[in-house]
Enzyme design. Structure first.
Site, PDB file in Angstrom:
ATOM      1  N   TRP A   1       0.809  -1.226   0.000  1.00 37.39           N
ATOM      2  CA  TRP A   1       0.000   0.000   0.000  1.00 37.39           C
ATOM      3  C   TRP A   1       0.840   1.272   0.000  1.00 37.39           C
ATOM      4  O   TRP A   1       0.292   2.364  -0.109  1.00 37.39           O
ATOM      5  CB  TRP A   1      -0.972   0.005   1.183  1.00 37.39           C
ATOM      6  N   ARG A   2       2.149   1.139   0.106  1.00 37.79           N
ATOM      7  CA  ARG A   2       2.990   2.326  -0.020  1.00 37.79           C
ATOM      8  C   ARG A   2       3.346   2.611  -1.473  1.00 37.79           C
ATOM      9  O   ARG A   2       3.901   3.673  -1.783  1.00 37.79           O
ATOM     10  CB  ARG A   2       4.272   2.151   0.812  1.00 37.79           C
TER      11      ARG A   2
ATOM     12  N   GLU B   1      -5.686   1.789   5.306  1.00 39.94           N
ATOM     13  CA  GLU B   1      -5.806   2.291   6.679  1.00 39.94           C
ATOM     14  C   GLU B   1      -6.988   1.653   7.409  1.00 39.94           C
ATOM     15  O   GLU B   1      -6.890   1.324   8.592  1.00 39.94           O
ATOM     16  CB  GLU B   1      -5.944   3.823   6.680  1.00 39.94           C
TER      17      GLU B   1
ATOM     18  N   THR C   1      -5.595  -4.645  13.242  1.00 41.61           N
ATOM     19  CA  THR C   1      -5.211  -5.850  12.512  1.00 41.61           C
ATOM     20  C   THR C   1      -3.731  -5.784  12.157  1.00 41.61           C
ATOM     21  O   THR C   1      -3.229  -4.739  11.738  1.00 41.61           O
ATOM     22  CB  THR C   1      -6.045  -6.006  11.223  1.00 41.61           C
TER      23      THR C   1
ATOM     24  N   TYR D   1     -14.114  -7.570  12.467  1.00 42.01           N
ATOM     25  CA  TYR D   1     -14.608  -6.195  12.564  1.00 42.01           C
ATOM     26  C   TYR D   1     -15.305  -5.795  11.262  1.00 42.01           C
ATOM     27  O   TYR D   1     -14.920  -4.841  10.586  1.00 42.01           O
ATOM     28  CB  TYR D   1     -13.467  -5.226  12.883  1.00 42.01           C
TER      29      TYR D   1
ATOM     30  N   CYS E   1      10.099   1.381  18.434  1.00 40.74           N
ATOM     31  CA  CYS E   1       9.567   1.777  19.742  1.00 40.74           C
ATOM     32  C   CYS E   1       8.286   0.990  20.011  1.00 40.74           C
ATOM     33  O   CYS E   1       7.191   1.543  20.098  1.00 40.74           O
ATOM     34  CB  CYS E   1       9.296   3.286  19.747  1.00 40.74           C
TER      35      CYS E   1
ATOM     36  N   CYS F   1      15.461  11.651  23.475  1.00 39.20           N
ATOM     37  CA  CYS F   1      14.273  11.024  24.061  1.00 39.20           C
ATOM     38  C   CYS F   1      14.398  11.014  25.585  1.00 39.20           C
ATOM     39  O   CYS F   1      15.338  10.443  26.142  1.00 39.20           O
ATOM     40  CB  CYS F   1      14.111   9.600  23.538  1.00 39.20           C
TER      41      CYS F   1
ATOM     42  N   THR G   1     -12.612  -8.588  20.883  1.00 39.64           N
ATOM     43  CA  THR G   1     -11.976  -7.503  21.632  1.00 39.64           C
ATOM     44  C   THR G   1     -12.562  -7.375  23.039  1.00 39.64           C
ATOM     45  O   THR G   1     -11.834  -7.235  24.018  1.00 39.64           O
ATOM     46  CB  THR G   1     -12.139  -6.168  20.894  1.00 39.64           C
TER      47      THR G   1
END
Length: 338
Positions: free
Chosen positions: A21-22, A34, A40, A79, A188, A204, A293
């Site tokens: 998708w990039r 998105e 997911t 979902y 991160c 940071c 969920t």
């Protein structure tokens, strides 16, 4: 925070993952990816995204597709309301915006299924507009970077960081948003940090103080509700009855007869007689557990052979496998006998 802009863009340019998708920077492709990526994993989305884009390459195709095809393309992603809202969004874009995702934020944010994050992601990446896209990855990176103890579950916290990002966002707004998300997804991370590989670790605060895992701060999740169900899969030996689920989780999705408690095989036979069936045989199936969920389902199931399925909607094994979008919680039970 302006000092993070250049290091992040430089790092992202050299280290970004090769994701399908990039390669397509159209607003449609970005929106589809998105929506699929919400709650997911990336690896799970990859085959769905490719298949979806091949079948439905633009807003018009999505707006005009049948619900059956849409649900089949989405089958297994979960979902399912995301898929329904995505189609509603496409219909509105076709009808009101000449098949083009609106460039005006106030118009875009009103589209079905499009929240602040999605709106910012599409407008910044497709149109290079200076809007932030604040997701969980971004919140984790920035609360650690600043040692910020704001509760990330609060909408006010998301809006705070949206405002802070938009104060520093560069002309390459889409790439900057992606760089923040990519840092959170690959460096991160929630339980693992690769601080020595992080392009902004020198400034940071959490890294300097050794408090990376104290952030982000978020309120405790509500305990998952535990439910017990009996599933009755009724068949005449050729076709199987599946009905639209009436309410709550998996609403309108194909479902067996669902009873909100565990019952015995004798009770199951009494139940199907009340429905007007004459039973021939009943088999107990393997018990299953499925985690949503906010809910955990424990499912006890029976395969019930009847003389006639009467007027209930029924489907052959081929139709179930090729045409219907059966929720995973039921599909894994049906795999035992189909």
């Amino acid at each position: 925070m302006k000092e993070i802009v250049f290091p992040l863009l430089e790092w992202f340019n050299q280290n970004k993952r090769d994701l399908e998708w990039r390669k397509n920077t159209s607003a449609y492709a970005i929106l589809v990816s998105e929506i699929m990526l919400q709650q997911t994993r990336v690896e799970a989305v990859k085959p769905y995204y490719q298949r979806f884009m091949q079948e439905l390459p633009d807003f018009k195709a999505l707006a005009n597709c049948s619900d059956t095809l849409l649900m089949k393309l989405w089958e297994g992603l979960g979902y399912y309301s995301r898929a329904r809202n995505l189609k509603k969004c496409a219909i509105e874009i076709v009808d009101k915006y000449n098949q083009t995702f609106p460039k005006n934020y106030s118009d875009a944010i009103k589209l079905p299924g499009v929240g602040s994050y999605t709106c910012g992601a599409v407008l910044s990446r497709a149109y290079n507009q200076k809007y932030a896209a604040v997701d969980g990855n971004v919140l984790r990176v920035l609360t650690r970077y600043l040692c910020c103890d704001k509760d990330i579950m609060k909408e006010s916290t998301k809006q705070y960081f949206k405002g802070e990002i938009e104060k520093i966002i560069p002309n390459q707004s889409g790439l900057f948003n992606e760089s923040l998300m990519e840092l959170g997804a690959t460096i991160c991370m929630p339980k693992i940090t690769k601080c020595n590989q992080c392009p902004i670790h020198k400034t940071c605060k959490a890294f300097q103080m050794g408090t990376q895992f104290s952030y982000p701060v978020k309120q405790k999740k509500k305990a998952q509700k535990i439910l017990e169900y009996t599933c009755l899969f009724i068949t005449d030996g050729k076709t199987y009855i599946l009905l639209p689920k009436k309410d709550n989780v998996l609403k309108d999705m194909p479902s067996p007869f669902l009873i909100d408690r565990f019952i015995t095989s004798n009770d199951a036979l009494d139940y199907i007689e009340e429905l007007g069936f004459s039973g021939k045989n009943i088999l107990s199936l393997k018990e299953h557990k499925h985690v949503f969920t906010h809910q955990i389902w424990y499912m006890k199931s029976y395969l019930v052979y009847v003389n006639s399925i009467n007027d209930f909607p029924s489907y052959s094994p081929k139709q179930i496998q090729m045409e219907l979008s059966v929720p995973t919680c039921f599909k894994k039970i049906m795999d035992d006998f189909l």
